[in-house]
Motif scaffolding. Structure first.
Motif, mmCIF file in Angstrom:
data_model
loop_
_atom_site.group_PDB
_atom_site.id
_atom_site.type_symbol
_atom_site.label_atom_id
_atom_site.label_comp_id
_atom_site.label_asym_id
_atom_site.label_seq_id
_atom_site.Cartn_x
_atom_site.Cartn_y
_atom_site.Cartn_z
ATOM 1 N N GLY A 277 0.827 -1.208 0.000
ATOM 2 C CA GLY A 277 0.000 0.000 0.000
ATOM 3 C C GLY A 277 0.857 1.250 0.000
ATOM 4 O O GLY A 277 2.094 1.191 0.020
ATOM 5 N N ALA A 278 0.207 2.396 -0.028
ATOM 6 C CA ALA A 278 0.919 3.681 0.018
ATOM 7 C C ALA A 278 1.468 3.893 1.423
ATOM 8 O O ALA A 278 0.716 3.944 2.394
ATOM 9 C CB ALA A 278 -0.021 4.820 -0.372
ATOM 10 N N SER A 279 2.779 4.041 1.549
ATOM 11 C CA SER A 279 3.402 4.135 2.865
ATOM 12 C C SER A 279 3.074 5.430 3.587
ATOM 13 O O SER A 279 3.062 5.472 4.816
ATOM 14 C CB SER A 279 4.925 3.992 2.736
ATOM 15 N N ILE A 280 2.792 6.495 2.841
ATOM 16 C CA ILE A 280 2.562 7.790 3.497
ATOM 17 C C ILE A 280 1.224 7.850 4.224
ATOM 18 O O ILE A 280 0.985 8.764 5.004
ATOM 19 C CB ILE A 280 2.642 8.955 2.489
ATOM 20 N N VAL A 281 0.335 6.881 3.982
ATOM 21 C CA VAL A 281 -0.975 6.913 4.640
ATOM 22 C C VAL A 281 -1.191 5.683 5.524
ATOM 23 O O VAL A 281 -2.306 5.411 5.933
ATOM 24 C CB VAL A 281 -2.119 7.011 3.602
ATOM 25 N N ARG A 282 -0.124 4.957 5.818
ATOM 26 C CA ARG A 282 -0.281 3.778 6.659
ATOM 27 C C ARG A 282 -0.759 4.173 8.046
ATOM 28 O O ARG A 282 -0.248 5.097 8.665
ATOM 29 C CB ARG A 282 1.051 3.024 6.768
ATOM 30 N N GLY A 283 -1.745 3.450 8.540
ATOM 31 C CA GLY A 283 -2.275 3.697 9.873
ATOM 32 C C GLY A 283 -3.355 4.753 9.943
ATOM 33 O O GLY A 283 -3.945 4.970 10.994
ATOM 34 N N SER A 284 -3.634 5.433 8.810
ATOM 35 C CA SER A 284 -4.631 6.500 8.856
ATOM 36 C C SER A 284 -5.704 6.357 7.784
ATOM 37 O O SER A 284 -6.629 7.159 7.734
ATOM 38 C CB SER A 284 -3.950 7.867 8.692
ATOM 39 N N VAL A 285 -5.602 5.358 6.939
ATOM 40 C CA VAL A 285 -6.564 5.175 5.845
ATOM 41 C C VAL A 285 -7.596 4.126 6.234
ATOM 42 O O VAL A 285 -7.263 3.077 6.773
ATOM 43 C CB VAL A 285 -5.843 4.745 4.552
ATOM 44 N N ALA A 286 -8.861 4.437 5.981
ATOM 45 C CA ALA A 286 -9.933 3.494 6.274
ATOM 46 C C ALA A 286 -9.932 2.363 5.253
ATOM 47 O O ALA A 286 -9.663 2.570 4.071
ATOM 48 C CB ALA A 286 -11.287 4.211 6.259
ATOM 49 N N GLU A 287 -10.202 1.175 5.731
ATOM 50 C CA GLU A 287 -10.362 0.044 4.830
ATOM 51 C C GLU A 287 -11.704 0.168 4.109
ATOM 52 O O GLU A 287 -12.751 0.215 4.749
ATOM 53 C CB GLU A 287 -10.305 -1.271 5.610
ATOM 54 N N VAL A 288 -11.649 0.233 2.798
ATOM 55 C CA VAL A 288 -12.871 0.419 2.021
ATOM 56 C C VAL A 288 -13.304 -0.918 1.434
ATOM 57 O O VAL A 288 -12.597 -1.481 0.597
ATOM 58 C CB VAL A 288 -12.666 1.440 0.886
ATOM 59 N N PRO A 289 -14.434 -1.466 1.875
ATOM 60 C CA PRO A 289 -14.915 -2.701 1.258
ATOM 61 C C PRO A 289 -15.312 -2.440 -0.193
ATOM 62 O O PRO A 289 -15.567 -1.299 -0.584
ATOM 63 C CB PRO A 289 -16.124 -3.077 2.111
ATOM 64 N N GLU A 290 -15.379 -3.489 -0.982
ATOM 65 C CA GLU A 290 -15.705 -3.330 -2.404
ATOM 66 C C GLU A 290 -17.205 -3.111 -2.570
ATOM 67 O O GLU A 290 -17.948 -3.988 -2.992
ATOM 68 C CB GLU A 290 -15.216 -4.540 -3.192
ATOM 69 N N VAL A 291 -17.609 -1.901 -2.222
ATOM 70 C CA VAL A 291 -19.020 -1.508 -2.334
ATOM 71 C C VAL A 291 -19.200 -0.756 -3.643
ATOM 72 O O VAL A 291 -18.529 0.248 -3.891
ATOM 73 C CB VAL A 291 -19.439 -0.617 -1.150
ATOM 74 N N SER A 292 -20.086 -1.228 -4.475
ATOM 75 C CA SER A 292 -20.357 -0.559 -5.747
ATOM 76 C C SER A 292 -21.705 0.158 -5.664
ATOM 77 O O SER A 292 -22.484 -0.038 -4.733
ATOM 78 C CB SER A 292 -20.381 -1.576 -6.894
#
Length: 566
Positions: A277-292
């Motif tokens: 993943g993107a290292s600059i946002v580790r620990g602060s990004v919400a896990e987004v389920p695959e909701v369409s």
């Protein structure tokens, strides 16, 4: 080192690689500005020494590179030093800090002295200070060693090019520093005559990510299915180090599928993307389920408006720029509880492939003074770095409540009101700062829009205020179909009749009704010791008898009334 004719323009300068045999672009990519700045500092004094002498020009002494970790600040300096065949001295806090007083200053003096000797014989000299914030923080009387180091570095940098030789360009000692905490450096260093230029090294955009991916995968046997442009687009917020790790993981994935060497396929990059993943946002990004969008029944107008606000600025940026349309800075979703406001935000983030930062009042209210405001500022900073991104405030009325209103709804002072007003002030400032940012959207949800401060409810902050109503009959039927599509329904189940019988039900209550009907079928199957998995009308009837709508027509009218006022 080859030198160009004086008539050639500096900005078109490309070093003669015959004498060096190395090109910086072979090890770094997507870093045009830092490469150009470093080449100017090292090569222009040679190319235009006579012109500089006639003009009395003193060349810049220092360059400060700043940006998030992993963007390639150190790599680009090493690459240009090798390209220019420059004498290279690397310093850091670990190599300079010594146990005894005066030793650290001696290390600095020796480094500058050796660089000056190299410059005196005509060879460019670079003194590179990595993580300069650890070595030269703001001077404080309680940290005497750092204070002495800063004073010594200031003196040494002032001495660069102070002689008459400096005017002719023969003294070519350049100090380059790198940091990811640019505001943690002593201010005396950040002025002309010391670090004359400051170059931001942000996370790469899609075009630069493509160039970096091509660089790190150039030795891979790539399958024809690999589309590096598509890979670059799905790596929002990735820095150079992340992309290098992504390529490595993709190659390892290819090896794991076959004992022998086989081409790296697109599916290998997709698997690697899940792990890196993107290292600059580790620990602060919400896990987004695959909701369409298809997972949300009804709400067609709201979904259309939300797509225009979220997806269009990302997918049709050229068209918006051509027409001079400024994308929305903020969107507020309001309506009764359980009407899919949060799910809409997740669907918007997933469909646009934007990075989602999720905040709530529980995250921002802290027992420590200023901690909530710091978290808010840091979230906006990370969102700008990881753009395109969405900052989502759930239950926004807890974060942006009207000023002067306490927790119990009465006006007055109190610590909670003070903290809320500080948070609101920070939020207003940060949203106004998004005017210059690209690809950052603030999305908020609330069931109490009247409690949100009026300063937010204007164009330029929350540009769009969308009412998310309870589902009508057609929408209820769509929601029932969505939540029963994985169940086996008996022929006697009439979802149209269930939709008629669930007036005033919210989307969450309809989902609960379907779940309860399936549970009723399961209980019956277990009681009769059968393997039936069929959900029948009687199961829906049983579930309907046990549930009721939480909203009344009068309550729905009060929620819709706010929309009418807008």
């Amino acid at each position: 080192m080859g030198v160009e004719d004086k008539d050639q323009k500096p900005q078109n300068y490309e070093p003669n690689m015959d004498s060096v045999g190395f090109n910086a672009e072979s090890v770094v990519a997507g870093m045009v500005a830092p490469l150009q700045a470093l080449r100017e500092l090292l090569l222009w004094p040679v190319m235009y020494s006579k012109e500089a002498a006639s003009l009395g020009l003193r060349w810049p002494k220092g360059l400060l590179l700043y940006g998030p970790p992993g963007t390639g600040k150190t790599s680009v300096v090493h690459a240009v030093a090798r390209e220019c065949n420059a004498h290279f001295t690397s310093l850091s806090g670990a190599s300079v800090h010594k146990a005894f007083a005066g030793e650290s200053e001696k290390v600095l003096r020796e480094a500058f002295s050796k660089a000056a000797l190299e410059a005196a014989i005509g060879r460019p000299a670079i003194i590179f200070i990595d993580e300069i914030d650890t070595m030269c923080p703001p001077r404080d009387s309680r940290r005497q060693q750092e204070t002495r180091l800063v004073a010594q570095l200031l003196t040494l940098m002032d001495g660069i090019g102070s002689s008459k030789a400096g005017l002719a360009g023969t003294s070519r000692v350049v100090v380059v520093a790198a940091t990811n905490r640019v505001n943690s450096i002593d201010s005396a260093l950040r002025r002309p005559g010391r670090f004359d230029r400051e170059i931001a090294v942000p996370p790469p955009n899609a075009h630069e990510r493509h160039a970096i991916l091509r660089l790190h995968s150039r030795k891979f046997p790539l399958d024809t299915s690999v589309d590096l442009v598509a890979v670059a687009k799905m790596c929002n917020g990735y820095v150079g180090a992340d992309l290098q790790a992504l390529c490595r993981e993709a190659a390892m994935s290819a090896l794991s599928h076959n004992e022998g060497v086989r081409p790296v396929e697109m599916k290998d990059f997709e698997e690697a993307h899940k792990r890196v993943g993107a290292s600059i946002v580790r620990g602060s990004v919400a896990e987004v389920p695959e909701v369409s969008w298809d997972d949300i029944g009804g709400l067609h107008e709201v979904k259309k408006r939300l797509q225009q606000a979220v997806e269009w600025p990302i997918k049709h940026v050229d068209a918006l720029t051509r027409l001079g349309i400024r994308p929305a800075r903020g969107v507020l979703l309001h309506g009764p509880p359980g009407c899919s406001k949060t799910t809409l935000a997740k669907a918007a983030a997933h469909s646009s492939q934007a990075t989602l930062f999720s905040l709530s009042g529980a995250d921002l209210y802290s027992m420590y003074v200023g901690e909530g405001e710091a978290l808010l500022r840091d979230t906006f900073r990370q969102a700008r770095l990881a753009a395109p991104s969405i900052i989502f405030f759930d239950e926004a009325d807890a974060v942006a409540s009207r000023r002067g209103i306490g927790e119990n709804g009465s006006s007055g002072g109190g610590n909670d009101t003070s903290v809320g007003e500080k948070l609101l002030s920070t939020l207003l400032t940060e949203m106004d700062g998004l005017e210059l940012a690209q690809g950052v959207l603030v999305l908020a949800a609330t069931n109490r829009p009247q409690a949100i401060d009026a300063a937010l409810m204007r164009p330029g902050r929350f540009d769009s205020v969308l009412y998310v109503p309870p589902p009508d009959k057609e929408s209820r039927l769509e929601i029932l179909r969505v939540h029963t599509r994985s169940n086996a329904l008996a022929d006697d189940v009439d979802l149209n009749g269930v939709a008629d019988d669930t007036e005033c039900f919210t989307g969450a209550e309809l989902a609960g009704l379907c779940r309860e009907a399936v549970m009723a079928a399961l209980r019956e199957s277990l009681a009769n010791n059968t393997d039936s998995n069929m959900v029948c009308k009687r199961h829906f009837d049983s579930a309907r008898n046990g549930t009721s709508a939480s909203l009344s027509p009068l309550q729905i009218a009060s929620y819709a009334n706010f929309k009418a006022k807008k």
